[in-house]
Design a protein around this motif. Structure first.
Motif, PDB file in Angstrom:
ATOM      1  N   PHE A  24       1.022  -1.286   0.097  1.00  0.00           N
ATOM      2  CA  PHE A  24       0.046  -0.232  -0.068  1.00  0.00           C
ATOM      3  C   PHE A  24       0.844   1.231   0.137  1.00  0.00           C
ATOM      4  CE2 PHE A  24      -2.052   3.433   2.831  1.00  0.00           C
ATOM      5  CZ  PHE A  24      -3.148   3.738   2.032  1.00  0.00           C
ATOM      6  N   LEU A  25       1.835   1.205   1.035  1.00  0.00           N
ATOM      7  CA  LEU A  25       2.515   2.532   1.043  1.00  0.00           C
ATOM      8  C   LEU A  25       3.670   2.831  -0.239  1.00  0.00           C
ATOM      9  CD1 LEU A  25       3.154   2.708   4.749  1.00  0.00           C
ATOM     10  CD2 LEU A  25       2.041   4.602   3.483  1.00  0.00           C
ATOM     11  N   VAL A  26       4.279   1.705  -0.643  1.00  0.00           N
ATOM     12  CA  VAL A  26       4.820   1.657  -2.073  1.00  0.00           C
ATOM     13  C   VAL A  26       4.299   2.437  -2.887  1.00  0.00           C
ATOM     14  CG1 VAL A  26       6.174   0.304  -3.617  1.00  0.00           C
ATOM     15  CG2 VAL A  26       6.760  -0.060  -1.369  1.00  0.00           C
ATOM     16  N   ALA A  27       2.708   1.934  -3.160  1.00  0.00           N
ATOM     17  CA  ALA A  27       2.064   2.485  -4.171  1.00  0.00           C
ATOM     18  C   ALA A  27       1.666   3.938  -4.051  1.00  0.00           C
ATOM     19  CB  ALA A  27       0.890   1.755  -4.544  1.00  0.00           C
ATOM     20  N   GLN A  28       1.467   4.250  -2.855  1.00  0.00           N
ATOM     21  CA  GLN A  28       1.151   5.708  -2.458  1.00  0.00           C
ATOM     22  C   GLN A  28       2.338   6.464  -2.660  1.00  0.00           C
ATOM     23  OE1 GLN A  28      -1.962   6.958  -1.214  1.00  0.00           O
ATOM     24  NE2 GLN A  28      -2.599   4.941  -2.034  1.00  0.00           N
ATOM     25  N   ILE A  29       3.645   6.175  -2.431  1.00  0.00           N
ATOM     26  CA  ILE A  29       4.761   6.719  -2.535  1.00  0.00           C
ATOM     27  C   ILE A  29       4.917   7.120  -4.060  1.00  0.00           C
ATOM     28  CG2 ILE A  29       7.081   6.812  -2.287  1.00  0.00           C
ATOM     29  CD1 ILE A  29       6.530   5.517   0.581  1.00  0.00           C
TER      30      ILE A  29
END
Length: 192
Positions: A24-29
């Motif tokens: 989730f956070l990799v995609a958001q970044i």
């Protein structure tokens, strides 16, 4: 201006839910135009810490440590994703973090914690906050706790709850601010 923000995952369990948060956070970044390489202790397969990266003669550290050292020296901030094991951080996370020291200096960190229960791993985050400060990468004031992570995120990291992308947006805005500010200061020199 593009940033490099490694996402350091803390669990090596076979059915680890932290991978959902990491994805989730990799995609958001990456949506923000930044690089977000995943640092996964299950893939690194590091032994229990015997000597730190800096204790190896130059060029003789194991390949995963050389790769991580280069990444950390070139990055602008860190996101650390931690489960809560017995009110503390997972041993794989501590082991992964402890191999380095100077490579973290003058870069902010941000803590995403999670649990299967309602508290979202915040008790582990409090210990991790102290650890990251000691390593030289103090955490930003905000946390991103994810309670009931197995329900809040799919296996591929897609949020199923409306609050999560909004909270992540604010969390990453804050980290970006600190990362840009400290990058600008590092460019003019550091105290040592």
């Amino acid at each position: 201006m593009s940033l490099t923000i490694p996402v350091i995952l803390g669990s090596v369990r076979a059915d680890r839910n932290g991978l959902r948060a990491a994805r989730f956070l990799v995609a958001q970044i990456e949506t923000r135009g930044h690089a977000a390489p995943l640092v996964d202790p299950a893939e690194l397969d590091l032994p229990l810490l015997d000597r730190m990266y800096k204790e190896y003669p130059k060029g003789e550290a194991p390949e995963p440590l050389e790769r991580l050292a280069a990444l950390y020296r070139s990055c602008d901030a860190f996101i650390v994703i931690s489960a809560e094991y017995n009110h503390s951080i997972p041993p794989a996370l501590s082991n992964t973090l402890d191999y380095f020291l100077e490579e973290y200096y003058w870069r902010p960190s941000a803590i995403c914690c999670y649990s299967a229960g309602q508290y979202g791993g915040v008790r582990a985050a409090m210990q991790l906050r102290a650890m990251m400060a000691e390593l030289g990468a103090p955490s930003i004031p905000s946390l991103l706790p994810i309670p009931r992570v197995h329900k809040a995120l799919t296996e591929t990291g897609e949020p199923t709850e409306e609050w999560l992308p909004k909270a992540a947006h604010k969390f990453l805005d804050e980290l970006t601010w600190y990362a840009e500010a400290l990058r600008a200061k590092r460019a003019t020199g550091t105290p040592y």
